[in-house]
Design a protein around this motif. Structure first.
Motif, PDB file in Angstrom:
ATOM      1  N   PRO A  96      15.731 129.010  40.105  1.00 22.87           N
ATOM      2  CA  PRO A  96      15.354 128.214  41.336  1.00 22.87           C
ATOM      3  C   PRO A  96      14.561 126.905  41.081  1.00 22.87           C
ATOM      4  CG  PRO A  96      14.242 130.111  41.431  1.00 22.87           C
ATOM      5  CD  PRO A  96      14.965 130.229  40.217  1.00 22.87           C
ATOM      6  N   VAL A  97      14.641 125.816  41.450  1.00 26.21           N
ATOM      7  CA  VAL A  97      13.866 124.337  41.376  1.00 26.21           C
ATOM      8  C   VAL A  97      13.235 124.203  42.475  1.00 26.21           C
ATOM      9  CG1 VAL A  97      13.715 122.045  40.119  1.00 26.21           C
ATOM     10  CG2 VAL A  97      15.388 123.958  39.331  1.00 26.21           C
ATOM     11  N   GLY A  98      11.872 123.692  42.496  1.00 26.73           N
ATOM     12  CA  GLY A  98      11.242 122.950  43.478  1.00 26.73           C
ATOM     13  C   GLY A  98      10.917 121.662  43.413  1.00 26.73           C
ATOM     14  N   LEU A  99      11.518 120.715  44.164  1.00 30.53           N
ATOM     15  CA  LEU A  99      11.158 119.403  43.880  1.00 30.53           C
ATOM     16  C   LEU A  99      10.131 118.943  44.989  1.00 30.53           C
ATOM     17  CD1 LEU A  99      14.646 117.806  43.125  1.00 30.53           C
ATOM     18  CD2 LEU A  99      12.482 118.074  41.392  1.00 30.53           C
ATOM     19  N   ALA A 100       8.978 117.970  44.429  1.00 37.40           N
ATOM     20  CA  ALA A 100       8.270 117.509  45.486  1.00 37.40           C
ATOM     21  C   ALA A 100       7.968 115.838  45.188  1.00 37.40           C
ATOM     22  CB  ALA A 100       7.037 118.214  45.977  1.00 37.40           C
ATOM     23  N   GLY A 101       7.833 115.224  46.358  1.00 40.97           N
ATOM     24  CA  GLY A 101       7.562 113.836  45.977  1.00 40.97           C
ATOM     25  C   GLY A 101       8.543 112.807  45.697  1.00 40.97           C
ATOM     26  N   THR A 102       9.753 113.304  45.314  1.00 42.09           N
ATOM     27  CA  THR A 102      10.978 112.561  44.952  1.00 42.09           C
ATOM     28  C   THR A 102      11.471 111.658  46.115  1.00 42.09           C
ATOM     29  OG1 THR A 102      12.702 114.104  45.218  1.00 42.09           O
ATOM     30  CG2 THR A 102      11.751 114.012  43.027  1.00 42.09           C
ATOM     31  N   VAL A 157      13.263 128.161  32.191  1.00 40.49           N
ATOM     32  CA  VAL A 157      14.855 127.557  31.551  1.00 40.49           C
ATOM     33  C   VAL A 157      15.053 128.179  30.491  1.00 40.49           C
ATOM     34  CG1 VAL A 157      16.129 125.474  31.676  1.00 40.49           C
ATOM     35  CG2 VAL A 157      14.289 125.751  33.163  1.00 40.49           C
ATOM     36  N   PRO A 158      16.295 129.195  30.337  1.00 41.27           N
ATOM     37  CA  PRO A 158      16.732 129.431  29.237  1.00 41.27           C
ATOM     38  C   PRO A 158      16.888 128.307  28.120  1.00 41.27           C
ATOM     39  CG  PRO A 158      17.777 130.532  30.911  1.00 41.27           C
ATOM     40  CD  PRO A 158      16.973 129.488  31.520  1.00 41.27           C
ATOM     41  N   ASN A 159      16.850 128.370  26.808  1.00 41.06           N
ATOM     42  CA  ASN A 159      17.200 127.479  26.005  1.00 41.06           C
ATOM     43  C   ASN A 159      18.619 127.185  25.698  1.00 41.06           C
ATOM     44  OD1 ASN A 159      14.556 126.588  25.550  1.00 41.06           O
ATOM     45  ND2 ASN A 159      14.143 128.285  24.018  1.00 41.06           N
ATOM     46  N   THR A 160      19.386 128.316  25.602  1.00 37.51           N
ATOM     47  CA  THR A 160      20.687 128.346  25.435  1.00 37.51           C
ATOM     48  C   THR A 160      21.583 129.177  26.594  1.00 37.51           C
ATOM     49  OG1 THR A 160      20.409 130.388  24.015  1.00 37.51           O
ATOM     50  CG2 THR A 160      20.347 128.090  22.989  1.00 37.51           C
ATOM     51  N   GLY A 161      22.698 129.044  26.477  1.00 38.99           N
ATOM     52  CA  GLY A 161      23.628 129.962  27.550  1.00 38.99           C
ATOM     53  C   GLY A 161      23.841 129.174  28.829  1.00 38.99           C
ATOM     54  N   GLY A 162      24.761 129.725  29.655  1.00 40.13           N
ATOM     55  CA  GLY A 162      25.175 128.985  30.711  1.00 40.13           C
ATOM     56  C   GLY A 162      23.902 129.494  31.732  1.00 40.13           C
ATOM     57  N   VAL A 163      23.491 128.448  32.607  1.00 32.44           N
ATOM     58  CA  VAL A 163      22.276 128.875  33.571  1.00 32.44           C
ATOM     59  C   VAL A 163      22.759 127.756  34.767  1.00 32.44           C
ATOM     60  CG1 VAL A 163      20.890 127.301  32.363  1.00 32.44           C
ATOM     61  CG2 VAL A 163      20.144 129.036  33.832  1.00 32.44           C
ATOM     62  N   ILE A 164      22.425 128.009  35.844  1.00 33.29           N
ATOM     63  CA  ILE A 164      22.353 127.392  37.033  1.00 33.29           C
ATOM     64  C   ILE A 164      21.062 126.827  37.402  1.00 33.29           C
ATOM     65  CG2 ILE A 164      23.083 127.326  39.575  1.00 33.29           C
ATOM     66  CD1 ILE A 164      25.076 129.321  38.887  1.00 33.29           C
ATOM     67  N   LEU A 165      20.811 125.777  37.524  1.00 34.74           N
ATOM     68  CA  LEU A 165      19.606 125.155  38.304  1.00 34.74           C
ATOM     69  C   LEU A 165      19.668 124.910  39.550  1.00 34.74           C
ATOM     70  CD1 LEU A 165      18.310 122.736  35.381  1.00 34.74           C
ATOM     71  CD2 LEU A 165      18.077 125.433  35.625  1.00 34.74           C
ATOM     72  N   ALA A 166      19.210 125.630  40.501  1.00 36.88           N
ATOM     73  CA  ALA A 166      19.466 125.343  41.931  1.00 36.88           C
ATOM     74  C   ALA A 166      18.217 124.845  42.542  1.00 36.88           C
ATOM     75  CB  ALA A 166      19.916 126.874  42.771  1.00 36.88           C
ATOM     76  N   SER A 167      18.288 123.431  43.263  1.00 37.54           N
ATOM     77  CA  SER A 167      17.131 122.896  43.593  1.00 37.54           C
ATOM     78  C   SER A 167      17.229 122.409  44.999  1.00 37.54           C
ATOM     79  CB  SER A 167      16.915 121.484  42.738  1.00 37.54           C
ATOM     80  OG  SER A 167      16.048 120.936  43.172  1.00 37.54           O
ATOM     81  N   ASN A 168      16.188 122.347  45.613  1.00 43.02           N
ATOM     82  CA  ASN A 168      16.011 121.568  47.002  1.00 43.02           C
ATOM     83  C   ASN A 168      16.556 120.095  46.629  1.00 43.02           C
ATOM     84  OD1 ASN A 168      13.519 121.114  45.741  1.00 43.02           O
ATOM     85  ND2 ASN A 168      12.580 120.295  47.494  1.00 43.02           N
ATOM     86  N   HIS A 169      16.780 119.338  47.727  1.00 41.94           N
ATOM     87  CA  HIS A 169      17.327 118.113  47.586  1.00 41.94           C
ATOM     88  C   HIS A 169      16.756 116.984  48.515  1.00 41.94           C
ATOM     89  CE1 HIS A 169      19.681 115.107  45.958  1.00 41.94           C
ATOM     90  NE2 HIS A 169      20.980 115.200  47.045  1.00 41.94           N
ATOM     91  N   LEU A 170      15.800 116.047  47.707  1.00 45.89           N
ATOM     92  CA  LEU A 170      15.297 115.306  48.638  1.00 45.89           C
ATOM     93  C   LEU A 170      15.507 113.715  48.568  1.00 45.89           C
ATOM     94  CD1 LEU A 170      11.679 116.484  47.929  1.00 45.89           C
ATOM     95  CD2 LEU A 170      12.902 117.027  50.286  1.00 45.89           C
ATOM     96  N   SER A 171      16.054 113.542  47.414  1.00 50.60           N
ATOM     97  CA  SER A 171      16.193 112.102  47.094  1.00 50.60           C
ATOM     98  C   SER A 171      17.678 111.743  46.200  1.00 50.60           C
ATOM     99  CB  SER A 171      14.922 111.319  46.458  1.00 50.60           C
ATOM    100  OG  SER A 171      15.083 110.256  45.705  1.00 50.60           O
ATOM    101  N   PHE A 172      17.944 110.703  46.150  1.00 47.26           N
ATOM    102  CA  PHE A 172      18.943 110.182  45.434  1.00 47.26           C
ATOM    103  C   PHE A 172      18.646 110.303  43.767  1.00 47.26           C
ATOM    104  CE2 PHE A 172      20.778 106.512  42.829  1.00 47.26           C
ATOM    105  CZ  PHE A 172      22.397 106.834  43.059  1.00 47.26           C
ATOM    106  N   VAL A 173      17.306 110.366  43.642  1.00 45.42           N
ATOM    107  CA  VAL A 173      16.839 110.249  42.120  1.00 45.42           C
ATOM    108  C   VAL A 173      16.484 111.796  41.689  1.00 45.42           C
ATOM    109  CG1 VAL A 173      16.131 108.119  42.489  1.00 45.42           C
ATOM    110  CG2 VAL A 173      14.497 110.021  42.783  1.00 45.42           C
ATOM    111  N   ASP A 174      16.955 112.608  42.399  1.00 43.22           N
ATOM    112  CA  ASP A 174      16.762 113.848  42.036  1.00 43.22           C
ATOM    113  C   ASP A 174      17.426 114.481  40.777  1.00 43.22           C
ATOM    114  OD1 ASP A 174      14.937 114.426  44.153  1.00 43.22           O
ATOM    115  OD2 ASP A 174      16.407 115.395  45.359  1.00 43.22           O
ATOM    116  N   SER A 175      18.697 113.902  40.589  1.00 47.04           N
ATOM    117  CA  SER A 175      19.640 114.261  39.519  1.00 47.04           C
ATOM    118  C   SER A 175      19.256 113.615  38.473  1.00 47.04           C
ATOM    119  CB  SER A 175      21.075 113.878  40.032  1.00 47.04           C
ATOM    120  OG  SER A 175      21.472 114.572  41.107  1.00 47.04           O
ATOM    121  N   VAL A 176      18.157 112.534  38.474  1.00 48.57           N
ATOM    122  CA  VAL A 176      17.799 112.045  37.477  1.00 48.57           C
ATOM    123  C   VAL A 176      16.370 112.529  36.922  1.00 48.57           C
ATOM    124  CG1 VAL A 176      16.669 109.744  36.542  1.00 48.57           C
ATOM    125  CG2 VAL A 176      18.600 109.695  37.942  1.00 48.57           C
TER     126      VAL A 176
END
Length: 227
Positions: A148-154, A29-48
């Motif tokens: 790309p972001v991969g979530l598991a367990g949320t 994840v770049p420390n600065t500059g515009g970037v898109i974090l594109a993730s799978n979606h498993l739970s209401f709490v993913d955005s936390v």
């Protein structure tokens, strides 16, 4: 910004202490500059979960109802979502999709990180559904990298029907940035968006090991924020 900083002073260490998430690839994840974090979606709490492990502000869009409640509960909801850096979007507006993309581009143009779930809504069977091409539009228009972001367990933190979060083993994996600037010059826009989106979804699948579904994930008939 002050509210965001205050929230993260308290929420971030508390959430990490409770859930003890396993984090991999954060250096992608770049420390600065515009970037898109594109993730799978498993739970209401993913955005936390994502913002508490990323060492920079990540902006997500949230249903406008969370920001318009009245009384103590409504005020608490608004402060919570604003404190997490989320922006309201009216999902009942027929122009909501266009407006949300415009909002995302504004965030990226300011050099900030924007989080998005290309599936559109959370997966209820654990499979990874076809990505909607809004993420491709953002990547090609803003010309910023996509992580790309991969979530598991949320999904176990707040299962369907659960009113309160639970303890669960959570992992977040950040893949290598995908860069599309200049790669699709001269390619018809619709095709370019589709191919970019498919590449992003394949990268997410590579991080999660989820079965990919060649169909869009649709909201259930009686959709609510916690279902």
């Amino acid at each position: 910004m002050v509210l965001y900083q205050v929230m993260h002073w308290f929420v971030e260490p508390l959430a990490k202490a409770v859930w003890r998430p396993t984090v991999r690839g954060l250096e992608n994840v770049p420390n600065t500059g515009g970037v898109i974090l594109a993730s799978n979606h498993l739970s209401f709490v993913d955005s936390v979960v994502i913002p508490i492990v990323v060492p920079r502000k990540v902006v997500f869009l949230a249903k406008s109802d969370y920001f318009t409640g009245t009384g103590v509960r409504g005020t608490a909801s608004r402060l919570w979502f604003e404190g997490l850096g989320m922006l309201p979007v009216d999902r009942d507006d027929t122009r909501a999709a266009i407006d949300s993309l415009d909002t995302a581009l504004e965030v990226l143009d300011k050099g900030e990180a924007f989080g998005i779930y290309p599936e559109g809504t959370r997966s209820r069977d654990g499979r990874l559904y076809r990505g909607r091409t809004g993420v491709g539009h953002l990547a090609l228009t803003a010309k910023v990298p996509v992580v790309p972001v991969g979530l598991a367990g949320t999904e176990d933190i707040q299962p369907v029907g659960a009113k309160y979060p639970r303890l669960a083993k959570v992992s977040i994996t950040f893949g290598e940035p995908l860069r599309f600037a200049g790669r699709y010059d001269g390619v018809p826009l619709g095709r370019a968006r589709r191919e970019v989106t498919d590449e992003i979804m394949a990268a997410i699948a590579g991080l999660t090991g989820q079965e990919q579904v060649p169909a869009y994930n649709e909201k259930p008939p009686e959709f609510s924020p916690r279902t």
